[in-house]
Design a protein around this motif. Structure first.
Motif, PDB file in Angstrom:
ATOM      1  N   ASP A 103       0.475  -1.303  -0.154  1.00  0.00           N
ATOM      2  CA  ASP A 103       0.372   0.178   0.178  1.00  0.00           C
ATOM      3  C   ASP A 103       0.971   0.993  -0.071  1.00  0.00           C
ATOM      4  OD1 ASP A 103      -1.885  -1.850   0.177  1.00  0.00           O
ATOM      5  OD2 ASP A 103      -2.670  -1.096   2.108  1.00  0.00           O
ATOM      6  N   ILE A 104       1.205   2.224  -0.771  1.00  0.00           N
ATOM      7  CA  ILE A 104       1.358   3.081  -1.113  1.00  0.00           C
ATOM      8  C   ILE A 104       0.985   4.267  -1.159  1.00  0.00           C
ATOM      9  CG2 ILE A 104       2.716   4.707  -2.578  1.00  0.00           C
ATOM     10  CD1 ILE A 104       3.932   1.755  -3.622  1.00  0.00           C
ATOM     11  N   ALA A 105       1.316   5.615  -0.495  1.00  0.00           N
ATOM     12  CA  ALA A 105       0.808   7.137  -0.580  1.00  0.00           C
ATOM     13  C   ALA A 105       1.874   7.923  -0.924  1.00  0.00           C
ATOM     14  CB  ALA A 105       0.314   7.103   0.900  1.00  0.00           C
ATOM     15  N   TYR A 106       1.934   8.869  -1.790  1.00  0.00           N
ATOM     16  CA  TYR A 106       2.654   9.890  -2.149  1.00  0.00           C
ATOM     17  C   TYR A 106       2.196  11.078  -2.394  1.00  0.00           C
ATOM     18  CZ  TYR A 106       1.074   8.604  -6.609  1.00  0.00           C
ATOM     19  OH  TYR A 106       0.431   9.052  -8.039  1.00  0.00           O
ATOM     20  N   PHE A 107       2.520  12.282  -2.652  1.00  0.00           N
ATOM     21  CA  PHE A 107       2.132  13.750  -2.316  1.00  0.00           C
ATOM     22  C   PHE A 107       2.390  13.699  -4.379  1.00  0.00           C
ATOM     23  CE2 PHE A 107       2.765  14.432   1.760  1.00  0.00           C
ATOM     24  CZ  PHE A 107       1.808  14.894   2.226  1.00  0.00           C
ATOM     25  N   ASP A 108       1.452  14.968  -5.132  1.00  0.00           N
ATOM     26  CA  ASP A 108       1.480  13.946  -6.602  1.00  0.00           C
ATOM     27  C   ASP A 108       1.552  15.662  -6.627  1.00  0.00           C
ATOM     28  OD1 ASP A 108      -0.995  16.350  -5.724  1.00  0.00           O
ATOM     29  OD2 ASP A 108      -2.271  15.164  -7.096  1.00  0.00           O
ATOM     30  N   ALA A 109       1.699  16.603  -8.206  1.00  0.00           N
ATOM     31  CA  ALA A 109       2.295  17.717  -8.139  1.00  0.00           C
ATOM     32  C   ALA A 109       1.694  19.031  -7.452  1.00  0.00           C
ATOM     33  CB  ALA A 109       2.458  17.893  -9.806  1.00  0.00           C
ATOM     34  N   GLU A 110       0.607  18.443  -7.018  1.00  0.00           N
ATOM     35  CA  GLU A 110      -0.292  19.849  -6.396  1.00  0.00           C
ATOM     36  C   GLU A 110      -0.413  19.508  -4.951  1.00  0.00           C
ATOM     37  OE1 GLU A 110      -2.762  22.085  -7.425  1.00  0.00           O
ATOM     38  OE2 GLU A 110      -1.471  22.041  -9.468  1.00  0.00           O
ATOM     39  N   SER A 111      -0.115  18.537  -4.432  1.00  0.00           N
ATOM     40  CA  SER A 111       0.304  18.567  -2.533  1.00  0.00           C
ATOM     41  C   SER A 111      -0.683  17.759  -2.501  1.00  0.00           C
ATOM     42  CB  SER A 111       0.215  19.281  -2.220  1.00  0.00           C
ATOM     43  OG  SER A 111       1.920  20.567  -2.817  1.00  0.00           O
ATOM     44  N   ASP A 112      -1.431  16.684  -3.218  1.00  0.00           N
ATOM     45  CA  ASP A 112      -2.989  15.847  -2.027  1.00  0.00           C
ATOM     46  C   ASP A 112      -2.132  14.498  -2.287  1.00  0.00           C
ATOM     47  OD1 ASP A 112      -4.248  17.836  -3.319  1.00  0.00           O
ATOM     48  OD2 ASP A 112      -4.907  17.493  -5.135  1.00  0.00           O
ATOM     49  N   LEU A 113      -2.091  13.703  -1.468  1.00  0.00           N
ATOM     50  CA  LEU A 113      -2.047  12.658  -0.830  1.00  0.00           C
ATOM     51  C   LEU A 113      -2.736  11.712  -1.635  1.00  0.00           C
ATOM     52  CD1 LEU A 113      -0.009  11.437   1.270  1.00  0.00           C
ATOM     53  CD2 LEU A 113      -2.055  11.154   2.234  1.00  0.00           C
ATOM     54  N   MET A 114      -2.178  11.252  -2.563  1.00  0.00           N
ATOM     55  CA  MET A 114      -2.721   9.671  -3.620  1.00  0.00           C
ATOM     56  C   MET A 114      -2.181   8.314  -2.350  1.00  0.00           C
ATOM     57  SD  MET A 114      -3.113  11.961  -5.389  1.00  0.00           S
ATOM     58  CE  MET A 114      -4.230  10.823  -6.675  1.00  0.00           C
ATOM     59  N   HIS A 115      -3.675   7.609  -2.694  1.00  0.00           N
ATOM     60  CA  HIS A 115      -3.042   6.192  -1.913  1.00  0.00           C
ATOM     61  C   HIS A 115      -3.290   5.598  -3.193  1.00  0.00           C
ATOM     62  CE1 HIS A 115      -3.317   7.984   2.372  1.00  0.00           C
ATOM     63  NE2 HIS A 115      -4.555   8.559   1.721  1.00  0.00           N
ATOM     64  N   VAL A 116      -2.438   4.311  -2.959  1.00  0.00           N
ATOM     65  CA  VAL A 116      -2.331   3.363  -4.331  1.00  0.00           C
ATOM     66  C   VAL A 116      -2.871   1.705  -3.661  1.00  0.00           C
ATOM     67  CG1 VAL A 116      -1.590   2.037  -5.947  1.00  0.00           C
ATOM     68  CG2 VAL A 116      -1.357   4.615  -5.754  1.00  0.00           C
ATOM     69  N   ASP A 117      -3.571   1.059  -3.520  1.00  0.00           N
ATOM     70  CA  ASP A 117      -3.687  -0.231  -2.361  1.00  0.00           C
ATOM     71  C   ASP A 117      -3.013  -1.137  -3.677  1.00  0.00           C
ATOM     72  OD1 ASP A 117      -6.697   1.338  -0.890  1.00  0.00           O
ATOM     73  OD2 ASP A 117      -4.886   2.088  -0.290  1.00  0.00           O
ATOM     74  N   ASP A 118      -2.374  -1.720  -2.995  1.00  0.00           N
ATOM     75  CA  ASP A 118      -1.893  -3.461  -3.299  1.00  0.00           C
ATOM     76  C   ASP A 118      -1.258  -3.218  -4.573  1.00  0.00           C
ATOM     77  OD1 ASP A 118      -3.127  -4.636  -1.276  1.00  0.00           O
ATOM     78  OD2 ASP A 118      -5.113  -4.847  -1.964  1.00  0.00           O
ATOM     79  N   ALA A 119      -0.034  -2.791  -4.311  1.00  0.00           N
ATOM     80  CA  ALA A 119       0.260  -1.930  -5.625  1.00  0.00           C
ATOM     81  C   ALA A 119       1.271  -3.029  -6.258  1.00  0.00           C
ATOM     82  CB  ALA A 119       0.734  -0.218  -5.702  1.00  0.00           C
ATOM     83  N   LYS A 120       1.736  -3.257  -7.487  1.00  0.00           N
ATOM     84  CA  LYS A 120       2.580  -4.575  -7.579  1.00  0.00           C
ATOM     85  C   LYS A 120       4.207  -3.831  -7.586  1.00  0.00           C
ATOM     86  CE  LYS A 120       3.611  -8.051 -10.972  1.00  0.00           C
ATOM     87  NZ  LYS A 120       4.262  -8.918 -10.426  1.00  0.00           N
ATOM     88  N   LEU A 121       4.758  -3.947  -6.798  1.00  0.00           N
ATOM     89  CA  LEU A 121       6.279  -3.746  -6.966  1.00  0.00           C
ATOM     90  C   LEU A 121       7.094  -4.694  -7.283  1.00  0.00           C
ATOM     91  CD1 LEU A 121       6.412  -4.144  -3.201  1.00  0.00           C
ATOM     92  CD2 LEU A 121       6.099  -2.476  -4.140  1.00  0.00           C
ATOM     93  N   PRO A 122       8.240  -4.269  -8.465  1.00  0.00           N
ATOM     94  CA  PRO A 122       8.885  -2.545  -7.994  1.00  0.00           C
ATOM     95  C   PRO A 122       7.265  -1.571  -8.585  1.00  0.00           C
ATOM     96  CG  PRO A 122       9.756  -3.322  -9.709  1.00  0.00           C
ATOM     97  CD  PRO A 122       8.734  -4.127  -9.039  1.00  0.00           C
TER      98      PRO A 122
END
Length: 178
Positions: A103-122
């Motif tokens: 599960d990944i969380a990151y800030f996008d270009a507009e500083s919104d926190l984005m969530h990606v659940d069950d992201a395949k790694l890498p």
């Protein structure tokens, strides 16, 4: 004979005292239980809002009126990879490596926190933004089973030298540059 009679009287008095004390404790317990204002002891599923009475609808559903109910789908926000205003002089590359999914969380270009659940790694994402103040990626294993190390990297490139932050965790890892 007098000692036998004295012992008998002592036993009778002792039994009477024990019965009196036990009777008082039992009666007192019943009285305390009757006056208890704790609704959770008998009905733990009730909340203070329910004390006035139930507010939910009927237990048996009403007859359908023939018109299907439609529920609008929840909007999903797509990550913004380039800000809507400004030149976007900073390039940010987020990377998370490991095995399986995270599960990944990151800030996008507009500083919104984005969530990606069950992201395949890498996993990797690249954005262009106006600054380095809201640059962060966090990855977490979706369950408690041991998956091995979880690594993250944030690389920020602007007019100067690239800034790199790396992290490693065994349940969660976070990388940020700012």
């Amino acid at each position: 004979m007098q000692t036998g009679r004295a012992v008998g009287i002592a036993i009778a008095v002792f039994v009477a005292l024990v019965l009196t004390v036990c009777g008082c404790l039992c009666a007192g317990g019943l009285l305390l239980d009757e006056s208890s204002s704790d609704p959770f002891a008998e009905e733990p599923w009730r909340t203070p809002d329910d004390w006035a009475g139930p507010t939910m609808g009927p237990l048996i559903p009403e007859e359908p009126n023939g018109q299907p109910t439609t529920v609008a789908p929840a909007p999903t926000k797509q990550p913004i990879t380039r800000p809507t205003s400004g030149p976007a002089p900073v390039t940010v590359v987020y990377e998370v490596t490991g095995t399986g999914t995270a599960d990944i969380a990151y800030f996008d270009a507009e500083s919104d926190l984005m969530h990606v659940d069950d992201a395949k790694l890498p996993w990797r994402a690249t954005i262009r933004t106006n600054g380095k103040s809201r640059v962060m990626v966090e990855a977490t294993w979706p369950d408690i089973d041991y998956h091995g190390p979880l690594d993250c990297t944030v690389t920020v490139t602007d007019a100067g030298r690239p800034v790199v932050d790396k992290g490693r965790g065994y349940w969660r890892t976070t990388c940020a540059a700012g």
